[in-house]
Design a protein around this motif. Sequence first.
Motif, PDB file in Angstrom:
ATOM      1  N   ALA A  39       0.833  -1.217   0.000  1.00 53.11           N
ATOM      2  CA  ALA A  39       0.000   0.000   0.000  1.00 53.11           C
ATOM      3  C   ALA A  39       0.864   1.262   0.000  1.00 53.11           C
ATOM      4  CB  ALA A  39      -0.961   0.027   1.183  1.00 53.11           C
ATOM      5  N   THR A  86      -5.709   7.069  -6.222  1.00 53.02           N
ATOM      6  CA  THR A  86      -6.084   7.875  -5.057  1.00 53.02           C
ATOM      7  C   THR A  86      -7.115   8.933  -5.443  1.00 53.02           C
ATOM      8  OG1 THR A  86      -3.887   7.529  -4.133  1.00 53.02           O
ATOM      9  CG2 THR A  86      -5.121   9.401  -3.277  1.00 53.02           C
ATOM     10  N   ALA A 126       1.129  11.729  -0.139  1.00 48.81           N
ATOM     11  CA  ALA A 126       2.437  11.053  -0.196  1.00 48.81           C
ATOM     12  C   ALA A 126       2.207   9.601  -0.609  1.00 48.81           C
ATOM     13  CB  ALA A 126       3.091  11.106   1.175  1.00 48.81           C
ATOM     14  N   GLY A 127       3.257   8.957  -1.108  1.00 48.39           N
ATOM     15  CA  GLY A 127       3.097   7.566  -1.551  1.00 48.39           C
ATOM     16  C   GLY A 127       3.210   6.583  -0.412  1.00 48.39           C
ATOM     17  N   ARG A 183      -6.015   0.902  -4.739  1.00 52.68           N
ATOM     18  CA  ARG A 183      -5.707   2.170  -5.423  1.00 52.68           C
ATOM     19  C   ARG A 183      -4.205   2.358  -5.601  1.00 52.68           C
ATOM     20  NH1 ARG A 183      -7.772   4.311  -0.108  1.00 52.68           N
ATOM     21  NH2 ARG A 183      -6.077   5.451   0.874  1.00 52.68           N
TER      22      ARG A 183
END
Length: 409
Positions: free
Chosen positions: A266, A304, A343-344, A381
């Motif tokens: 994730a 996202t 942010a990732g 996502r």
Amino acid sequence: MREGAENKLLMAMIVAILAGGVSGFIWGEAMESVAWLGELFLTALKMLIVPLVAASIITGVAGLGDVRKLGRMGGLSVTYYACTTLIAVSIGLLMANLWQPGVGVDLTTGSNAPKPEIGDVGVTDLILSLVHSNIVDAAANMKLLPIIVFCILLAAALTTLAEKGKPVIAFFEGLNEAMMCIVGWIMIFAPIGVFALIASKLGSAGGGEAFFAQLSGLAKYAMAVISGLLAHAAVLCMLLMVLARRSVAEYLRHMGTALMTAFSTASSSATLPLTMDGVKAAGVDEKARRFVLPLGATINMDGTALYEAVAVLFIAQAYGIDLSFGQQMLVLVTATMAAIGAAGIPEAGLVTMVIVLEAVGLPLEGIGLILAIDWFLDRCRTTINVFGDAVGAAVVGRMVPHHDQQRAK
Ligand code: ASP
């Protein structure tokens, strides 16, 4: 990685995902005992992010050789990423209007879990986040956007120094190669890491029965998000065929390990080393790959953006608030921005969704309604986020005129 080894790894990853799902489903919380193996894999990937992003951006930009070419590639990347994000939000809006997932939802069923901590997420904060007063602090806290901006400036400056700049660029060239070498080693461990991440997460969520109980309360909402993500994946495949002129099956084969890692971690930032490896194996133009992928992993989050649109409309419907066409257009713009600002890392989209909720005047408590299954949708996502980045690299790699790159060599 050779083709045979790549195929074997892909098979091992598929088995690992399935085995992780089945184990977590059956043995539930007992599988938390393997969580440390997943943590080890995740931490090893994270360890590479900062040096890899820095070396990749510096060598990618320096390889372009000329600030005008940087402008062209940067402009193209940002435009492409903005367009695909807008498409993703539009699909999200469409799905939420079709499925109407929030209609009839019981407002008292919201989770009592602590609400996400909400930082500064306005437009000016987004712009301010591009620079950081202390680059070491940015690196220590994994703030990728200011690192990227700094590295672009550094590379641009180095190319103007001619002979004096060359050893520095050569250093980062070597660093980049070494990092990719370590990525190859960590990948051998990927199936075990992925198995542990999936099994322990499903286990800590209470195992199969608890998961289905969570899902059934929010089934329509989850379906709206997942069908939207699948529709967007189809759009990305089309772009891959039409704009990058690539075979979808071939590209997916190279990206398989990265996509499955995205699903299990994730986190698109943690997956970046593997995304780079996959895109390299697919033969995407080197300079495009080195510059476009780190940028994409940081600002491009199609999944996202789509999810935020569905979630916001879901919350509006649950509260019985009808969003006008104009308000939905506001969702389109703000969800795009919120996705750029995310942010990732896990559940970042949940936090930046506040921008969208505030823009259309919806209660922030609404987030509590979707918390229960967010850990699962986050994985879905993130997979699309990573696929979107990879397709972007292939498209930009093909669209930046070839002779530019030849002359830059
Ligand atoms: N977890 C996502 C990612 O890393 C961001 C999000 O929460 O949507 O790409």
